[in-house]
Motif scaffolding. Structure first.
Motif, short mmCIF file in Angstrom:
data_model
loop_
_atom_site.label_atom_id
_atom_site.label_comp_id
_atom_site.label_asym_id
_atom_site.label_seq_id
_atom_site.Cartn_x
_atom_site.Cartn_y
_atom_site.Cartn_z
N THR C 231 0.86 -1.47 0.07
CA THR C 231 -0.15 0.00 0.04
C THR C 231 0.81 1.21 -0.04
OG1 THR C 231 -1.82 -1.24 1.28
CG2 THR C 231 -1.75 1.14 1.22
N GLU C 232 1.62 1.38 0.89
CA GLU C 232 2.90 2.64 0.98
C GLU C 232 3.58 2.85 -0.06
OE1 GLU C 232 2.45 5.93 2.80
OE2 GLU C 232 0.86 4.47 3.26
N SER C 233 4.04 1.55 -0.71
CA SER C 233 4.79 2.14 -2.04
C SER C 233 3.80 2.53 -3.22
CB SER C 233 5.37 0.67 -2.58
OG SER C 233 5.80 0.05 -1.54
N ILE C 234 2.74 2.01 -3.32
CA ILE C 234 1.60 2.46 -4.29
C ILE C 234 1.51 4.17 -4.18
CG2 ILE C 234 -0.64 2.69 -5.17
CD1 ILE C 234 -0.46 -0.45 -5.27
N TRP C 235 1.20 4.28 -2.86
CA TRP C 235 0.85 5.74 -2.19
C TRP C 235 2.03 6.68 -2.58
CZ3 TRP C 235 -4.31 6.52 -0.77
CH2 TRP C 235 -4.67 7.86 -0.25
N ASP C 277 5.40 -3.09 -14.60
CA ASP C 277 6.00 -2.57 -13.42
C ASP C 277 5.06 -2.35 -12.35
OD1 ASP C 277 8.43 -2.98 -14.60
OD2 ASP C 277 8.97 -1.02 -15.07
N ALA C 278 3.88 -1.86 -12.74
CA ALA C 278 3.06 -1.39 -11.71
C ALA C 278 2.34 -2.54 -10.87
CB ALA C 278 2.04 -0.58 -12.31
N LEU C 279 2.65 -3.87 -11.07
CA LEU C 279 1.93 -4.78 -10.67
C LEU C 279 2.93 -5.61 -9.69
CD1 LEU C 279 0.19 -6.45 -13.83
CD2 LEU C 279 -0.71 -4.75 -12.05
N GLU C 280 2.39 -6.06 -8.60
CA GLU C 280 3.06 -6.71 -7.69
C GLU C 280 4.13 -5.94 -6.97
OE1 GLU C 280 2.25 -9.95 -6.54
OE2 GLU C 280 0.70 -9.83 -8.28
N ARG C 281 4.06 -4.66 -6.52
CA ARG C 281 4.98 -3.84 -6.08
C ARG C 281 5.45 -4.39 -4.44
NH1 ARG C 281 3.77 2.01 -7.16
NH2 ARG C 281 6.09 2.04 -6.52
N THR C 282 6.72 -4.20 -4.43
CA THR C 282 6.94 -4.58 -3.01
C THR C 282 7.36 -3.53 -2.20
OG1 THR C 282 9.04 -4.82 -3.85
CG2 THR C 282 7.90 -6.89 -3.67
N ALA C 283 7.45 -3.53 -0.67
CA ALA C 283 7.76 -2.54 0.03
C ALA C 283 8.95 -2.15 -0.12
CB ALA C 283 7.69 -3.11 1.38
N SER C 284 9.31 -0.61 -0.38
CA SER C 284 10.49 -0.49 -0.65
C SER C 284 11.00 0.82 0.35
CB SER C 284 10.58 0.22 -2.21
OG SER C 284 9.71 0.92 -2.35
#
Lengths: 286, 301, 284
Positions: C231-235, C277-284
């Motif tokens: 969530t936070e990566s997307i945000w 690239d927008a899919l399955e984003r991990t925490a970073s």
């Protein structure tokens, strides 16, 4: 310069157990060319307040106090005004936009007809003039391809476009005041952004005065100049926008902001849950 | 903490909330409803105690024939010397129980079949609904006449014929209500909790559809009386010498000059039919959630 | 994820009959683990509710499959639901139609308890569940119409959780509630699910609330997942143009009077783009 002055407005609803106050003596002054927000949760009395201004309350409700419309230095008392006076004001001086554009537009009349009917009635415009104005209005609220839009029916537009059209209908007779009751609540955020921008433009460029009724403090923060927070029929706090969001005085306002993600007073979800379980919040006590 | 000035229900102007239908006697008291109920109750009492209060034996032919009202009798006598007043009272005891029986039976049959059709859908629904279509395609009275004539003239056969023509409207109504409720969130929630179909129907659906069915039933009692009397009038129901209102009116036609023969049983039919209709109307208003909000003084904009 | 997901959906397609047929969900896959809160966001008509209903089995799948644990989820029909599947519960948007108006709320919560007992649970007290959602335990004897919308929703949540689900699907559970209770009810749902070790699929159009409660977020547009992951990566750093437009359009309640950014009509065309690239984003 004020355009609408509400003083000690009291609205009672008749019930079996005698009259009960829905709105309990509120004061509110709408300045010319400003957006005045009236915030509150369902049941706070914000919508009935808007309806009372135009004399649209159901018969079971009685009003007292005063609502004065001040245009061109002529004061008109709206509460208890005769039918003819109100008819001349509704749509002409004060127009209203509702939450759901699909019910406020007539489904079986073309958009052009709905726009021009008002103008021809109130402004006594000819057919051609009214049509030209209608086209200009649709352009103003940024409905794409106004000429063909005039011939279409409400169901042929998306929700956001319909709300734009409803605003155009409300603005048809160049009212001084627009009452907007949850105008973006039924819309998606991306569409809401456009409507808010439009409201701001209409106020800044055309000098419209807007009473914006909504429960959404995010919307208030984006467009309102002044915000009054209403609860259980009473305005608990009224302040300029910036002040309300950064330094709220009333505990209720603070509790609203605490539950609002992204606000300065936001509390953590854990704290909110704790509060909810302790039933300290008003809703749980109800 | 002060009490909120207004509860949410009263201030939800754009949404009409669906409320639990409740019978509130306070609002039930529309003058017409009360009058109707009073008249209906009066007739039901008459039907029960008719044998006790009849001044004469309704079947005995021992009075002067075709006597106008007033000469020792309240409503005159018929061509066989029977007391019309006693016969009208006795007629209540014949028609009203049969009409009630008829309505109860059609509600039971119609509601059960309708609920099955609505809940199970597919071919069951198709089958039951085609049967109702078949019945409803004919004019009610004509079809009832045909069936009664085929079964042979007797009051019970008339009831049977009336039953065959009157259950489909309940089946239709029930099916519609069940179909609408099947999709509702609480029925789905129940299914997700592992409710069996029967439990779903009994727990979640049935209690929420009795109201409208009750209204239709109470409106239908009048119709049932009219239908039964009509069949008797046509000679397809009660056989002489039974005192039945429809057949009494029919007999009166042969003695047209003796107005009292037709007038009093006719009035009996009229009053009771109108009375039950008023009761049904009042019941509908009382159970209708929308009129509930209206009269409660809430916002309905 | 090392553990086996509680809910697995693969290539779910939901179509509605019509001319032409409307493809509401167009090949969506997702997996939710125990104790994980996954949010599904998007605007009205993007297919998020259809997906939720398909996952639970209320909507028939056009193609694809949904598995709860190792069981295939059957379509909710006339037949009684298999016992194991009462371990998946749902909370609906409209609190007014979620409860049977003719039954006491305690009895309705007891239905949930009974479902749990049938699966081998020790059983629990309905009044206790009321307390856990912040309501007076004595309210069990009352009928739904005696409660406000927010309270009814909490009763519906209590009933669903009383069945001790391993998976809770919530379809816009807060959008019918007052703004001041939205976040707290959502947060309550999260904490109760975590406590029970259940997974939750939380559908909402309110991104700011979602940000507060979801571990992972799926952004849906036109029947497809366009962006997904932490969530936070997307945000913090949205990749897909639709996610960017969505986030930019949310008004910030800071009192600064900034107008949210309105997407241009032309931008909408880019929203259907597929960006791996927008899919399955991990925490970073």
């Amino acid at each position: 310069m004020s355009i609408l002055r509400i003083t000690n407005l009291q609205i009672d609803v008749r019930t079996q157990g005698g009259p009960r106050a829905v709105v309990d003596g509120i004061d509110l002054t709408l300045e010319r060319g400003r957006i005045h927000g009236l915030a509150g949760e369902s049941g706070s009395g914000k919508t009935v307040t808007a309806l009372a201004i135009l004399g649209l309350l159901p018969e079971s409700m009685t009003t007292s106090g005063s609502v004065v419309l001040d245009t061109n230095d002529v004061d008109t008392e709206l509460l208890g005004a005769p039918r003819q006076v109100l008819a001349g004001i509704r749509g002409r001086r004060i127009a209203m936009v509702f939450q759901d554009p699909s019910t406020s537009l007539h489904p079986q009349l073309s958009v052009g007809r709905q726009l021009t009917d008002h103008m021809r009635h109130h402004l006594k415009l000819g057919k051609r003039d009214a049509r030209d104005r209608a086209r200009a209005l649709l352009e103003r609220v940024r409905v794409p391809d106004p000429t063909s839009a005039l011939k279409k029916f409400p169901h042929q537009f998306s929700g956001g476009q319909r709300q734009r059209i409803a605003i155009a209908v409300a603005l048809a007779c160049e009212p001084d005041v627009l009452l907007a009751d949850e105008p973006t609540t039924a819309l998606d955020v991306t569409v809401q952004a456009g409507i808010l921008q439009l409201l701001r433009e209409l106020v800044d460029d055309a000098g419209l005065s807007v009473l914006l009724v909504t429960h959404d403090l995010g919307v208030m923060s984006a467009v309102a100049d002044e915000v009054a927070v209403m609860r259980a029929g009473v305005i608990v706090e009224s302040a300029p926008r910036q002040q309300l969001f950064t330094d709220p005085q009333h505990a209720y306002t603070r509790s609203l902001l605490a539950a609002l993600p992204g606000s300065k007073l936001e509390e953590s979800p854990e704290a909110l849950v704790a509060e909810l379980l302790n039933a300290t919040r008003t809703e749980a006590i109800e | 903490m002060t009490r909120p000035l207004l509860t949410k229900d009263e201030l939800e102007p754009t949404r009409l909330r669906w409320r639990r239908p409740r019978l509130r006697l306070g609002r039930w008291s529309s003058p017409l409803g009360i009058t109707g109920a009073a008249v209906a109750v009066l007739w039901i009492i008459v039907a029960i105690i008719a044998p006790v209060i009849e001044p004469h034996d309704p079947l005995a032919q021992n009075l002067a024939i075709l006597q106008a009202p007033g000469h020792g009798t309240l409503m005159g006598t018929d061509e066989l010397g029977r007391d019309v007043f006693s016969r009208v009272l006795s007629g209540a005891g014949v028609t009203i129980p049969l009409a009630l029986l008829l309505v109860v039976m059609s509600v039971l049959i119609g509601a059960v079949l309708g609920a099955i059709a609505g809940f199970f859908g597919r071919w069951v629904d198709e089958l039951i609904m085609r049967i109702t279509d078949l019945v409803m395609a004919f004019p009610t009275v004509i079809l009832a006449m045909v069936i009664a004539a085929a079964l042979g003239a007797s009051l019970l056969n008339a009831v049977l014929a009336a039953l065959i023509v009157s259950w489909p409207s309940y089946a239709r109504l029930t099916r519609g209500l069940v179909l609408a409720l099947r999709q509702s969130n609480y029925v789905v929630s129940g299914q997700l909790l592992g409710f069996s179909p029967l439990k779903s129907l009994w727990r979640d659906i049935a209690p929420n559809i009795v109201g409208p069915i009750l209204v239709l039933a109470s409106l239908d009692i009048g119709t049932a009386i009219l239908l039964l009397s009509g069949l008797s009038f046509l000679g397809l129901g009660a056989k002489p010498p039974t005192a039945e209102w429809g057949s009494m009116v029919s007999d009166a036609i042969q003695n047209f000059d003796s107005w009292w023969l037709g007038l009093f049983p006719g009035l009996a039919i009229l009053t009771i039919v109108v009375a039950f209709n008023f009761v049904g109307d009042a019941l509908r208003d009382a159970l209708d959630p929308k009129s509930n909000t209206l009269r409660g003084g809430g916002l309905t904009l | 994820m090392t553990t086996m997901p509680v809910l697995t959906a693969s290539d779910v397609v939901v179509e509605y009959r019509g001319r032409p047929p409307l493809r509401a969900v167009d090949g969506v896959s997702l997996a939710i683990a125990a104790g994980e809160v996954v949010a599904l966001v998007g605007e009205s008509g993007c297919g998020k509710s259809s997906l939720a209903r398909a996952v639970v089995g209320i909507e028939r799948l056009g193609s694809g499959s949904v598995k709860f644990g190792s069981d295939e989820v059957p379509v909710l029909g006339i037949r009684r639901r298999p016992l194991a599947l009462t371990g998946m519960q749902m909370v609906f948007q409209d609190p007014n139609s979620s409860l049977n108006p003719r039954r006491r709320v305690g009895d309705q919560i007891a239905d949930g308890v009974r479902a749990a007992v049938l699966r081998g649970d020790a059983g629990s007290d309905p009044a206790e569940w009321l307390e856990r959602v912040g309501l007076d335990p004595t309210a069990a004897r009352r009928y739904p119409h005696e409660f406000s919308g927010g309270q009814k929703q909490r009763i519906a949540i209590a009933r669903a959780l009383a069945a001790r689900p391993r998976m809770l699907v919530a379809d816009e559970p807060i959008s019918a509630l007052d703004a001041s209770t939205q976040t707290s009810v959502a947060a309550l749902m999260r904490s109760l699910c975590l406590e029970a070790g259940a997974g939750m699929l939380f559908i909402s159009h309110d991104l700011s609330v979602v940000r507060r409660i979801a571990d992972r977020t799926l952004v849906m547009y036109c029947g497809r997942i366009v962006e997904s992951g932490h969530t936070e990566s997307i945000w913090q750093n949205p990749v897909h143009p639709y996610t960017r437009a969505l986030l930019a359009a949310i008004p910030v309640p800071d009192g600064a009077g900034r107008l949210p950014i309105t997407p241009l009509e032309a931008d909408r065309l880019t929203w259907t783009e597929k960006i791996p690239d927008a899919l399955e984003r991990t925490a970073s």
